[in-house]
Design an enzyme around this catalytic site. Structure first.
Site, mmCIF file in Angstrom:
data_model
loop_
_atom_site.group_PDB
_atom_site.id
_atom_site.type_symbol
_atom_site.label_atom_id
_atom_site.label_comp_id
_atom_site.label_asym_id
_atom_site.label_seq_id
_atom_site.Cartn_x
_atom_site.Cartn_y
_atom_site.Cartn_z
ATOM 1 N N LYS A 22 44.124 29.311 -66.632
ATOM 2 C CA LYS A 22 45.007 29.440 -67.798
ATOM 3 C C LYS A 22 44.201 29.381 -69.097
ATOM 4 C CE LYS A 22 48.296 26.159 -68.627
ATOM 5 N NZ LYS A 22 48.237 25.650 -70.018
ATOM 6 N N SER A 23 43.316 28.414 -69.211
ATOM 7 C CA SER A 23 42.538 28.271 -70.457
ATOM 8 C C SER A 23 41.699 29.514 -70.721
ATOM 9 C CB SER A 23 41.584 27.075 -70.347
ATOM 10 O OG SER A 23 42.307 25.879 -70.312
ATOM 11 N N ARG A 123 55.449 18.295 -79.593
ATOM 12 C CA ARG A 123 54.051 17.881 -79.367
ATOM 13 C C ARG A 123 53.276 17.795 -80.689
ATOM 14 N NH1 ARG A 123 51.537 21.109 -74.521
ATOM 15 N NH2 ARG A 123 49.956 19.502 -74.818
ATOM 16 N N GLN A 170 41.569 21.949 -77.577
ATOM 17 C CA GLN A 170 42.457 22.713 -78.450
ATOM 18 C C GLN A 170 42.130 22.443 -79.910
ATOM 19 O OE1 GLN A 170 46.443 21.870 -77.068
ATOM 20 N NE2 GLN A 170 46.108 22.961 -75.144
ATOM 21 N N ASP A 316 44.147 17.489 -67.066
ATOM 22 C CA ASP A 316 45.404 18.109 -66.613
ATOM 23 C C ASP A 316 45.764 17.731 -65.177
ATOM 24 O OD1 ASP A 316 45.764 19.318 -69.041
ATOM 25 O OD2 ASP A 316 44.873 21.223 -68.429
ATOM 26 N N LYS A 343 51.236 15.398 -73.466
ATOM 27 C CA LYS A 343 51.097 16.703 -72.806
ATOM 28 C C LYS A 343 52.476 17.370 -72.749
ATOM 29 C CE LYS A 343 46.709 16.558 -72.263
ATOM 30 N NZ LYS A 343 45.876 17.507 -73.003
ATOM 31 N N ARG A 347 53.319 12.265 -69.401
ATOM 32 C CA ARG A 347 52.976 12.338 -67.975
ATOM 33 C C ARG A 347 52.799 10.968 -67.321
ATOM 34 N NH1 ARG A 347 49.289 17.903 -68.097
ATOM 35 N NH2 ARG A 347 51.117 19.272 -67.929
HETATM 36 C C1 S3P Z 1 43.403 23.172 -72.992
HETATM 37 C C2 S3P Z 1 42.971 21.953 -73.418
HETATM 38 C C3 S3P Z 1 43.550 20.678 -72.947
HETATM 39 C C4 S3P Z 1 44.431 20.855 -71.720
HETATM 40 C C5 S3P Z 1 45.316 22.053 -71.848
HETATM 41 C C6 S3P Z 1 44.503 23.312 -72.018
HETATM 42 C C7 S3P Z 1 42.738 24.397 -73.504
HETATM 43 O O1 S3P Z 1 44.336 20.104 -73.974
HETATM 44 O O2 S3P Z 1 45.190 19.693 -71.496
HETATM 45 O O3 S3P Z 1 46.137 22.199 -70.689
HETATM 46 O O4 S3P Z 1 42.894 25.473 -72.904
HETATM 47 O O5 S3P Z 1 42.029 24.293 -74.510
HETATM 48 P P1 S3P Z 1 43.692 19.218 -75.165
HETATM 49 O O6 S3P Z 1 42.854 20.096 -75.982
HETATM 50 O O7 S3P Z 1 44.882 18.713 -75.931
HETATM 51 O O8 S3P Z 1 42.904 18.132 -74.528
#
Ligand code: S3P
Length: 439
Positions: A22-23, A123, A170, A316, A343, A347
């Site tokens: 996904k990322s 969030r 993020q 995650d 999240k 969670r």
């Molecule tokens: C992600 C960063 C993570 C993760 C999220 C995806 C990303 O969050 O929990 O599911 O793709 O950069 P955080 O940046 O808030 O740690």
């Protein structure tokens, strides 16, 4: 409302490939759009979150064509080629989209508004609004600019050297992406290393990215050039069949092409500390990211104290880790993990409440939990709520495969956020997963 139900059955077996990462998929769409020329992506995760990112860039004038399952062609418009969207951009459940896009949009020459579903609008966005505002961004949001919808009036920014209070990819990525469209060098220092897909992929598109320990720097105004990318499969999706196979006696499965970026493999580290038998086969490199096939066999797990430094690379995976710990021998202690409360759902609270309903013994802490494992498996026989969180839903469905009585999970619609085809894939390994009805 989609309801799914799982129950105990035969051992899991077979070899499967889980959903795309996904990322990495979000970033492939974003950087392909901001690059010059054509980017070809294969293995893209076609989950709801990534579809939201695709929708956002289409709304800003980027042509993104679907060629085949997971195969897309992006006609990049360059760093200054996006157009003002003529409506509010709705990103659904996608936190990564909202935070990374805010960085991109802050330096544009137009105005945009980002919103999302109930979960996303609850969030914390202050964590990106703050550093972007330090760069000169003009962002307004609800609750004193801490919550979406976010109104972003793009403007010229100045580079900053940001000390982030959280290890968050993020936050790091939002600042680096704002820095791309800003003259000079922008840098972010994190308290611990979060996933580094932005840095890796930006460098492969031609950006100047340098790392010095926990500090990462990007030079403004690079020429990003379209690439051909293959997205590895998602270690965060692999986590579900992995834990299921470890918990169900006699299981022996192989998950192929799983991303093994060290900033993402914390769950494997923790499970191995617990005694898991996870073999890495055919380790190789796919598009600048390490991958391997994973052979996972049922293992007797033992409780552990989670080393805090492993948390960012397993961030995650804690919902499903809770399930493993609840069925391991002895006590598991998790602390310094309060990020889990912000999240897609809280969670810690969601897992503690749901696992208690299944008969587990555990105590909620502000920053984690203490779990007393039951190696003979939990009782189950209850209905639990996913809180509309995809990873909570899948974690309880995995739990149901190892409980003595069936487990029904409510509000499973969001499983498609990150893992479309989850139920079918698990059935293919021999798991009992049924479409259910609320009791
Ligand atoms: C992600 C960063 C993570 C993760 C999220 C995806 C990303 O969050 O929990 O599911 O793709 O950069 P955080 O940046 O808030 O740690």
């Amino acid at each position: 409302m989609r309801v799914l139900r799982t129950f105990k059955g035969k051992p899991l077996s077979g070899s499967v490939s889980v959903a795309g990462d996904k990322s990495i998929s979000h970033r492939a769409i974003m950087f392909g759009s901001l690059a010059e020329g054509i980017t070809q992506v294969s293995g893209l995760l076609e989950g709801e979150d990534v579809l939201s990112t695709i929708g956002a860039f289409r709304a800003m004038g980027v042509e993104i064509e679907k060629q085949d399952a997971g195969a897309y062609t992006i006609h990049g418009v360059g760093l200054d080629g996006l157009e003002e969207p003529d409506n509010v951009i709705d990103l659904g459940n996608a936190g990564t989209s909202m935070r990374l896009l805010s960085g991109v949009l802050a330096s544009q020459s137009f105005m945009s508004i980002l919103t999302g579903d109930d979960s996303l609008r609850g969030r914390p966005m202050g964590r990106i609004v703050k550093p972007l505002t330090l760069m000169g961004a003009r962002i307004l949001g609800r609750d004193d600019n801490r919550l979406a919808p976010l109104v972003i009036q793009g403007t010229e920014l100045v580079p900053i050297d940001y000390q982030s209070p959280v290890a968050s990819a993020q936050v790091k990525s939002a600042v680096l992406l704002a820095g791309l469209n800003t003259a000079g060098e922008t840098s972010v220092t994190e308290p611990a290393l979060s996933r580094d897909h932005t840095e890796r992929m930006l460098a492969s598109f031609g950006a100047e990215v340098e790392r010095d320990g926990l500090r990462v720097m990007v030079d403004g105004w690079p020429t990003l050039t379209g690439q051909t990318l293959r997205v590895p499969t998602d270690p965060s999706a692999a986590a579900f069949p992995m834990v299921a196979a470890l918990l169900i006696p006699g299981s022996d499965i192989t998950l192929t092409g799983v991303g093994m970026n060290p900033t993402r493999t914390g769950l494997i580290t923790l499970l191995e500390m617990m005694g898991a038998n996870i073999e890495r086969l055919d380790e190789r490199d796919v598009g600048g990211e390490p991958v391997a096939d994973l052979r996972i066999r049922h293992s007797e797990l033992k409780g552990i104290e989670v080393p805090p430094e492993v948390i960012p690379s397993a961030i995650d995976e804690f919902p499903v880790f809770f399930v493993a710990a609840a069925m391991a021998e002895g006590e598991t202690l998790l602390r310094e993990a309060k990020e889990l409360r912000v999240k897609e759902s809280d969670r810690i609270a969601a897992m503690v409440t749901g696992l208690k309903a299944l008969g587990a013994t555990l105590e909620e802490r502000e920053d984690g939990a203490i779990i007393q494992g039951q190696p003979q498996g939990l009782k189950g026989g209850a209905e639990v709520d996913s809180h509309t969180d995809h990873r909570i839903a899948m974690s309880f469905l995995v739990a149901g495969l190892a409980c003595r009585e069936p487990v029904t999970v409510l509000r499973c619609d969001n499983v498609d956020t990150s893992f479309p085809g989850f139920a079918g894939l698990m059935r293919g390994l021999g798991a009992n997963v049924e479409e259910g009805r609320a009791l």
